[in-house]
Design a protein around this motif. Sequence first.
Motif, PDB file in Angstrom:
ATOM      1  N   SER A  38       0.808  -1.221   0.000  1.00 36.03           N
ATOM      2  CA  SER A  38       0.000   0.000   0.000  1.00 36.03           C
ATOM      3  C   SER A  38       0.845   1.275   0.000  1.00 36.03           C
ATOM      4  O   SER A  38       2.056   1.252   0.198  1.00 36.03           O
ATOM      5  CB  SER A  38      -0.909   0.012   1.225  1.00 36.03           C
ATOM      6  OG  SER A  38      -0.119   0.221   2.372  1.00 36.03           O
ATOM      7  N   ILE A  39       0.147   2.379  -0.243  1.00 35.53           N
ATOM      8  CA  ILE A  39       0.754   3.706  -0.161  1.00 35.53           C
ATOM      9  C   ILE A  39      -0.070   4.507   0.843  1.00 35.53           C
ATOM     10  O   ILE A  39      -1.302   4.469   0.809  1.00 35.53           O
ATOM     11  CB  ILE A  39       0.737   4.380  -1.535  1.00 35.53           C
ATOM     12  CG1 ILE A  39       1.702   3.617  -2.455  1.00 35.53           C
ATOM     13  CG2 ILE A  39       1.123   5.847  -1.445  1.00 35.53           C
ATOM     14  CD1 ILE A  39       1.669   4.062  -3.879  1.00 35.53           C
ATOM     15  N   ALA A  98      -5.335   8.887  -9.064  1.00 31.55           N
ATOM     16  CA  ALA A  98      -6.568   8.273  -9.573  1.00 31.55           C
ATOM     17  C   ALA A  98      -6.512   8.192 -11.105  1.00 31.55           C
ATOM     18  O   ALA A  98      -6.974   7.216 -11.700  1.00 31.55           O
ATOM     19  CB  ALA A  98      -7.786   9.076  -9.133  1.00 31.55           C
ATOM     20  N   GLU A  99      -5.926   9.222 -11.726  1.00 25.23           N
ATOM     21  CA  GLU A  99      -5.808   9.236 -13.184  1.00 25.23           C
ATOM     22  C   GLU A  99      -4.989   8.059 -13.704  1.00 25.23           C
ATOM     23  O   GLU A  99      -5.153   7.621 -14.830  1.00 25.23           O
ATOM     24  CB  GLU A  99      -5.084  10.523 -13.615  1.00 25.23           C
ATOM     25  CG  GLU A  99      -5.964  11.552 -14.245  1.00 25.23           C
ATOM     26  CD  GLU A  99      -5.121  12.776 -14.647  1.00 25.23           C
ATOM     27  OE1 GLU A  99      -4.041  12.601 -15.220  1.00 25.23           O
ATOM     28  OE2 GLU A  99      -5.560  13.894 -14.337  1.00 25.23           O
ATOM     29  N   THR A 100      -4.048   7.594 -12.883  1.00 27.64           N
ATOM     30  CA  THR A 100      -3.193   6.508 -13.332  1.00 27.64           C
ATOM     31  C   THR A 100      -3.868   5.153 -13.169  1.00 27.64           C
ATOM     32  O   THR A 100      -3.311   4.131 -13.549  1.00 27.64           O
ATOM     33  CB  THR A 100      -1.866   6.482 -12.535  1.00 27.64           C
ATOM     34  OG1 THR A 100      -2.205   6.263 -11.165  1.00 27.64           O
ATOM     35  CG2 THR A 100      -1.102   7.764 -12.669  1.00 27.64           C
ATOM     36  N   GLY A 101      -5.032   5.139 -12.546  1.00 24.00           N
ATOM     37  CA  GLY A 101      -5.810   3.910 -12.444  1.00 24.00           C
ATOM     38  C   GLY A 101      -5.419   3.003 -11.283  1.00 24.00           C
ATOM     39  O   GLY A 101      -5.902   1.874 -11.190  1.00 24.00           O
ATOM     40  N   HIS A 102      -4.571   3.477 -10.371  1.00 22.77           N
ATOM     41  CA  HIS A 102      -4.199   2.641  -9.220  1.00 22.77           C
ATOM     42  C   HIS A 102      -5.256   2.749  -8.134  1.00 22.77           C
ATOM     43  O   HIS A 102      -5.960   3.751  -8.046  1.00 22.77           O
ATOM     44  CB  HIS A 102      -2.859   3.081  -8.638  1.00 22.77           C
ATOM     45  CG  HIS A 102      -1.732   2.996  -9.613  1.00 22.77           C
ATOM     46  ND1 HIS A 102      -1.453   1.844 -10.305  1.00 22.77           N
ATOM     47  CD2 HIS A 102      -0.823   3.917 -10.018  1.00 22.77           C
ATOM     48  CE1 HIS A 102      -0.408   2.064 -11.087  1.00 22.77           C
ATOM     49  NE2 HIS A 102      -0.022   3.314 -10.958  1.00 22.77           N
ATOM     50  N   PRO A 103      -5.315   1.724  -7.254  1.00 23.18           N
ATOM     51  CA  PRO A 103      -6.225   1.865  -6.109  1.00 23.18           C
ATOM     52  C   PRO A 103      -5.769   3.049  -5.253  1.00 23.18           C
ATOM     53  O   PRO A 103      -4.571   3.332  -5.168  1.00 23.18           O
ATOM     54  CB  PRO A 103      -6.066   0.545  -5.351  1.00 23.18           C
ATOM     55  CG  PRO A 103      -4.830  -0.105  -5.902  1.00 23.18           C
ATOM     56  CD  PRO A 103      -4.619   0.436  -7.271  1.00 23.18           C
ATOM     57  N   LYS A 163       1.189  -0.811  11.289  1.00 22.80           N
ATOM     58  CA  LYS A 163      -0.127  -1.320  10.897  1.00 22.80           C
ATOM     59  C   LYS A 163      -0.253  -1.458   9.375  1.00 22.80           C
ATOM     60  O   LYS A 163      -0.683  -2.486   8.868  1.00 22.80           O
ATOM     61  CB  LYS A 163      -1.194  -0.359  11.421  1.00 22.80           C
ATOM     62  CG  LYS A 163      -2.610  -0.734  11.037  1.00 22.80           C
ATOM     63  CD  LYS A 163      -3.640  -0.116  11.962  1.00 22.80           C
ATOM     64  CE  LYS A 163      -5.032  -0.336  11.391  1.00 22.80           C
ATOM     65  NZ  LYS A 163      -5.521   0.816  10.625  1.00 22.80           N
ATOM     66  N   GLU A 164       0.146  -0.422   8.642  1.00 16.56           N
ATOM     67  CA  GLU A 164      -0.113  -0.411   7.186  1.00 16.56           C
ATOM     68  C   GLU A 164       1.014  -1.054   6.376  1.00 16.56           C
ATOM     69  O   GLU A 164       0.807  -1.441   5.232  1.00 16.56           O
ATOM     70  CB  GLU A 164      -0.314   1.030   6.695  1.00 16.56           C
ATOM     71  CG  GLU A 164      -1.362   1.831   7.451  1.00 16.56           C
ATOM     72  CD  GLU A 164      -2.787   1.417   7.100  1.00 16.56           C
ATOM     73  OE1 GLU A 164      -2.965   0.729   6.082  1.00 16.56           O
ATOM     74  OE2 GLU A 164      -3.701   1.768   7.866  1.00 16.56           O
TER      75      GLU A 164
END
Lengths: 219, 591
Positions: free
Chosen positions: B371-372, B394-399, B423-424
């Motif tokens: 994750s990021i 979002a434009e790049t299509g990643h979650p 945690k992440e």
Amino acid sequence: MIVANQTLGDQLSVVSSQLFPPQRTRPLQARIIHYALLVTAALFLSLTSAASADNRTYQRSVEKYAMPDVTLINQNGNRVRFKNFLPTDKPVVVDFIFGTCTTICPVLSAGYASLQQRLGADTEKVHLISITIDPENDTPAVLKDYLKRYRSKPGWDFLTGSRKDIDRVMKAFNANIPDKMSHYALTFIRMPKEDNWVRINGMMSTSEFLAESQKAGIK
Amino acid sequence: MKRTAIRDQLSAISGQRSARNFWRLTVLLFTHYSLLITAVILLPFTAHSADDRNALLAGMDQAEILRLGERIYREGILPDGKPLPGYVSGDVPVDGTAFTCVSCHLRSGLGSFEGNVVTPPTNGRILYQPREPFIKGSEFIPYIHNYAVYLPVRPAYTYETLAALISTGFDPTGRSVVSVMPRYEMSARDMAILIAYLDTLSDKPSPGVDKSEIKFATVIVEGTDPSAVRSMLTPIEFGIDRKNSLAVAASKNPRVALMSYNMSGNLTDIKFSLSRWVLKGPSTTWKQQLENYYKTEPVFALLGGITNGDWEPVHRFCEEKGIPDLFPIVDYPVISQKDWYTLYPSRGVRQEGEAAARYLHSMYDLFKGRSIVQIIRADRRAEALARGFRETWAETGHPPAEDIILAKGEKLTAEKLQQIVAKEKPAALLVWDDASLLPAVSSLVGKPDKPGLVIASGTYLGKSLWAVPEEVREFLYMTYPYRLPQDDARYDKAAKRVLAGKPINLFDPVIIRQSYLTNEILGKALLEMRGEYYRDFLLDTIGMMADQYFPLYERVSFGPGQRYASKGCFMVQLGKGKSPKLVRRSEWVTQ
């Protein structure tokens, strides 16, 4: 920006192409334009001794280019390895344009749109690639919006990337466009399993584009 | 250029190159020659007679006609809502929604240059005058900005010949103009509407301009740090003072006029003035204050301007009144694809977040699905950075990345950061906070879940960017939206030039350089405007400029309708040692 959703079909009519029979007759005015062009052309032919029947709005040559291994980004934001992106099993056409261009890109892109119209249902049998010469402004969103305005169909990709990578691609095609304001029209066509590219310098009419495509083997 | 034109006219015969086709062509020509002559004679009378014109537009009020005409011109939509059909390059169908008059003749109607294609003006004032190889009264115009030298002379158009040109491509000399200019099909009534609009384009002088003066103003939001205001004003005032004193000198000595920068042709006689419009109180009242200023003193354009917060009301006011604003100094510009009148130095703070997203996109494959995380301080700056990242990501299509927003007033602590990371387990961590992030990030050193890279904003860190602890430098990446200091040094002389001898440390180093841009671009644009001081043409002219290299930004670029001059941002790391340098980790622009 303008978003289009009507179809081009109504306006599609074809002239002077001996390769593709006309689909419908042109309106009178358009025919007059056409004849007028012929007459003017003929006048020039008879007046200019240097002019031959070989005069065109473009020059054509056959060239060999080595493609750089760079990663570019298409209108959907997908990263594509340019080398692999150029298909070897079908014809590919490449041009250099940008999203906010004034005179040259509209004319080139209208040519792509018109070619896609003529390809019929299977537009993907020819891969049309536009590469931006203004990567700074042309984000994937700008590219997508541009394609939408020209009602592109599957088979037409618009690529952006870093300026360095785009410069490498231009260099590979021997396309020396130092700045977007010194833009000029260039189109490249390559056939399946061919090494050679047909390089076209200038703007073509649909019939010329089709003739060139057909000469290169696009059916 | 001429050669191109000739070749263009020959376009119609290509594809008919064999001898057989040559004969076919000849026969065709004879058959249709008479038709052509008939058409040229008849067309104007059948379709577009001037007497019909009034009848055609009867019952429509002028505002309605102009609205519809503008829609054809700018959007390629006919009054009935259908796209305007036409043909380019002889037989390539184009409809108005892909591109239309405005793409080539531009918003002012005063034309464009691109590569070897010259598009002449298409406004009534110029069309109804004969074209000579020079522009009358403006012989000073440098060759390269004079469209007329590239095109053949022609007599003045009349309503009829103009309508004929637009539909057939024949100009009044009978020349078929280059095939880049589409041939359009439209009804006589639609043609009358379009021409009525062309008649008004760049016609009445823009407000704030007369033979002896061009008025400008700058907008200052009260409460902005005085040294920031001074830094914005100084380069602009320098340009204006210099222009005016040169004008005085030139009026006494014509040789000065020839030598002086910024002064060619009729600009010599024109004085510039700059007013300060100070906005007070809440931003909801600014519109009224601007209206009042404008009413007492209509200006041609706004230069610069500054705020430490809101700017949107000024932006809206400029859109509404059609007033250009060149490069206001704002952290949060209005982001719009279609707004026309305000040109910003960059997309502001959010541009750094956008650059971070593109940078991570370029290495996404390495993350293998991990994750990021974005940690966002609860203030406007951090939120703008996060929004820039989020939207571009979002434009790049990643979650989407995981957003963690701190409580109001909360600063990131080592403890909190360690919890988040444990945690992440993010592959990459973005921390949009000021220098208080440094100790927290330091505490990650040696921890098993330390992300591969941490990204922060170079401008939010401010001077602390130089104080990044040694052990963090190796994994902390920073957004840096300017040319690197070591490379910008060679532009210092230029920047100092506009300070009129005052010591540079009195000024904000970024703001004077942003304002430098205003001064340069305005001077350059006015020179290229060939005496046509129209607001839309000012913006059209800037839109045609090549890339420029000035102090501060690695590069500024323009283009028709582009409104954010600097589009780039480096990703940098702080180098090793006691007096470290910034080390570049990305290109200026990565898509």
